[in-house]
Design an enzyme around this catalytic site. Structure first.
Site, PDB file in Angstrom:
ATOM      1  CB  VAL A  10      -0.810  -0.080   1.119  1.00  9.43           C
ATOM      2  CG1 VAL A  10      -2.128  -1.174   0.967  1.00  9.43           C
ATOM      3  CG2 VAL A  10      -0.378   0.052   2.424  1.00  9.43           C
TER       4      VAL A  10
ATOM      5  CE1 TYR B 267      -0.350   0.678  14.811  1.00 19.86           C
ATOM      6  CE2 TYR B 267      -1.524   1.624  16.983  1.00 19.86           C
ATOM      7  CZ  TYR B 267      -1.341   0.769  15.678  1.00 19.86           C
ATOM      8  OH  TYR B 267      -2.271  -0.238  15.687  1.00 19.86           O
TER       9      TYR B 267
ATOM     10  CB  SER C 287      -5.644   2.285  17.065  1.00 17.12           C
ATOM     11  OG  SER C 287      -4.929   2.006  18.132  1.00 17.12           O
TER      12      SER C 287
HETATM   13  N1  LIG Z   1      -4.112  -6.285  16.728  1.00 15.98           N
HETATM   14  C1  LIG Z   1      -4.237  -5.132  17.473  1.00 15.98           C
HETATM   15  O1  LIG Z   1      -4.327  -5.320  18.665  1.00 15.98           O
HETATM   16  C2  LIG Z   1      -4.662  -3.750  16.805  1.00 15.98           C
HETATM   17  C3  LIG Z   1      -5.321  -2.933  17.494  1.00 15.98           C
HETATM   18  C4  LIG Z   1      -5.623  -1.515  17.014  1.00 15.98           C
HETATM   19  C5  LIG Z   1      -5.362  -1.398  15.571  1.00 15.98           C
HETATM   20  N2  LIG Z   1      -4.914  -2.651  14.806  1.00 15.98           N
HETATM   21  C6  LIG Z   1      -4.844  -2.350  13.202  1.00 15.98           C
HETATM   22  O2  LIG Z   1      -5.622  -3.365  12.775  1.00 15.98           O
HETATM   23  C7  LIG Z   1      -4.965  -3.555  11.485  1.00 15.98           C
HETATM   24  C8  LIG Z   1      -4.489  -5.025  11.315  1.00 15.98           C
HETATM   25  O3  LIG Z   1      -3.743  -5.363  12.328  1.00 15.98           O
HETATM   26  P1  LIG Z   1      -3.318  -6.746  12.692  1.00 15.98           P
HETATM   27  O4  LIG Z   1      -3.425  -6.828  14.186  1.00 15.98           O
HETATM   28  O5  LIG Z   1      -4.496  -7.789  12.040  1.00 15.98           O
HETATM   29  O6  LIG Z   1      -1.968  -7.221  11.990  1.00 15.98           O
HETATM   30  P2  LIG Z   1      -1.170  -8.304  11.469  1.00 15.98           P
HETATM   31  O7  LIG Z   1       0.260  -8.196  11.463  1.00 15.98           O
HETATM   32  O8  LIG Z   1      -1.626  -9.864  11.779  1.00 15.98           O
HETATM   33  O9  LIG Z   1      -1.739  -8.284   9.996  1.00 15.98           O
HETATM   34  C9  LIG Z   1      -1.485  -7.224   9.125  1.00 15.98           C
HETATM   35  C10 LIG Z   1      -1.325  -7.511   7.613  1.00 15.98           C
HETATM   36  O10 LIG Z   1      -0.827  -6.226   6.845  1.00 15.98           O
HETATM   37  C11 LIG Z   1      -0.090  -6.610   5.931  1.00 15.98           C
HETATM   38  N3  LIG Z   1       0.774  -5.536   5.559  1.00 15.98           N
HETATM   39  C12 LIG Z   1       1.742  -4.805   6.336  1.00 15.98           C
HETATM   40  N4  LIG Z   1       2.403  -4.007   5.589  1.00 15.98           N
HETATM   41  C13 LIG Z   1       1.705  -3.678   4.250  1.00 15.98           C
HETATM   42  C14 LIG Z   1       1.776  -3.065   3.131  1.00 15.98           C
HETATM   43  N5  LIG Z   1       2.940  -2.225   3.251  1.00 15.98           N
HETATM   44  N6  LIG Z   1       0.781  -3.225   2.254  1.00 15.98           N
HETATM   45  C15 LIG Z   1       0.093  -4.221   2.039  1.00 15.98           C
HETATM   46  N7  LIG Z   1      -0.076  -4.926   3.341  1.00 15.98           N
HETATM   47  C16 LIG Z   1       0.752  -4.732   4.257  1.00 15.98           C
HETATM   48  C17 LIG Z   1       0.561  -7.788   6.514  1.00 15.98           C
HETATM   49  O11 LIG Z   1       1.260  -8.417   5.639  1.00 15.98           O
HETATM   50  C18 LIG Z   1      -0.486  -8.303   7.550  1.00 15.98           C
HETATM   51  O12 LIG Z   1      -0.864  -9.500   6.622  1.00 15.98           O
HETATM   52  C19 LIG Z   1      -3.595  -2.555  11.399  1.00 15.98           C
HETATM   53  O13 LIG Z   1      -4.155  -1.429  10.758  1.00 15.98           O
HETATM   54  C20 LIG Z   1      -3.442  -2.396  12.858  1.00 15.98           C
HETATM   55  O14 LIG Z   1      -2.768  -1.110  13.295  1.00 15.98           O
HETATM   56  C21 LIG Z   1      -4.645  -3.484  15.397  1.00 15.98           C
END
Ligand SMILES: NC(=O)c1ccc[n+]([C@@H]2O[C@H](COP(=O)([O-])OP(=O)(O)OC[C@H]3O[C@@H](n4cnc5c(N)ncnc54)[C@H](O)[C@@H]3O)[C@@H](O)[C@H]2O)c1
Length: 255
Positions: free
Chosen positions: A64, A159, A144
């Protein structure tokens, strides 16, 4: 009657965690899902899981942060799949370094996190904007609790800034695109157990406890906890909801 029949839904970062769960949920509600991830293999696996369960999905590799690739992807999806009406900007990374480390590391964190979590949301949204306006589409951005606060457990200013940015972008876009019938909302996950925080959880049970002690529902979230709100915001159930953020944080921000 499924809630998302006749929709084509793009989900970024859908090879893992929250994005993978949302992609599966959209497919269960009848959407044809375009699974995008920088990790081609992971994206392919999610799409196969959906197809194996009887849903419709295809996968493509997309970083992205690469603006031109996002534009090319929007064209490719229009040609090969069809008109997109739902975009879930989910791809993101997290790092937990403060501002006081070695300058090079601090700068790297800033650049990587802003490039993916904030510029990435812009790049993909901009690329699919024509399709979303034509379809009176829906955008669901993943924010978030850090769209509002900086955590008491270690986390980076980058972040927090990126997720504040996602919420600001959500509101600005909702204001601008409402007249086109496009709705733009966000989801604010709390602490969700995914590969994103797997190592931190394993190495720091004390930090997990701080987080859970601060969470009224008393447990960490699972990716599946995000799916219902993501379907709600993509479906006609939220027909008069725009510019909002639905917090899915176990009540974290209430105390
Ligand atoms: N897990 C949590 O506690 C949490 C809390 C708040 C927000 N979030 C947000 O939720 C979203 C998903 O997080 P998650 O916990 O499922 O993480 P995750 O690491 O399990 O999944 C993230 C995915 O994004 C992909 N990714 C990373 N960089 C990329 C890029 N440049 N282009 C395309 N894809 C890319 C990765 O390959 C991965 O498959 C994120 O935006 C994260 O900030 C997560």
């Amino acid at each position: 009657m499924p809630l998302l029949s006749n929709h084509i839904a793009v989900v970024t970062g859908a090879g893992s965690g929250i994005g993978r769960a949302i992609a599966g949920g959209y497919a269960r509600e009848g959407a044809r899902v375009v699974v995008l991830d920088i990790n081609q293999q992971a994206a392919a696996t999610t799409a196969k899981e959906i197809r194996d369960a009887g849903g419709k999905a295809e996968s493509f590799a997309l970083d992205v942060t690469r603006r031109d690739d996002c534009i090319a992807m929007a064209k490719q999806v229009a040609d090969k799949v069809g008109p997109v009406s739902i975009l879930c900007n989910n791809a993101g990374i997290a790092r937990r370094n403060g501002m006081l480390g070695a300058a090079e590391a601090v700068i790297n964190d800033w650049e990587d996190i802003i490039a993916i979590n904030l510029n990435g949301v812009f790049n993909v949204t901009h690329a699919f904007l024509g399709a979303l306006r034509a379809s009176k589409g829906r955008i669901v951005n993943i924010g978030s609790i850090q769209s509002f606060v900086h955590l008491r457990t270690p986390s980076s200013p980058a972040y927090t800034a990126s997720k504040h940015g996602v919420l600001g972008f959500t509101k600005a876009l909702a204001a601008e695109l409402g007249k086109d019938g496009v709705r733009v909302n966000a989801i604010g996950p709390g602490f969700i157990e995914t590969p994103l925080n797997e190592k931190v959880r394993a190495a720091n049970p004390d930090l997990v406890k701080v987080f859970i002690d601060h969470t009224p529902l008393g447990r960490p979230g699972k990716p599946e906890d995000i799916v219902g709100p993501a379907i709600f915001l993509a479906s006609d159930m939220s027909a008069y909801v725009s510019g909002s953020i639905v917090m899915v944080d176990g009540g974290y921000r209430t105390i």
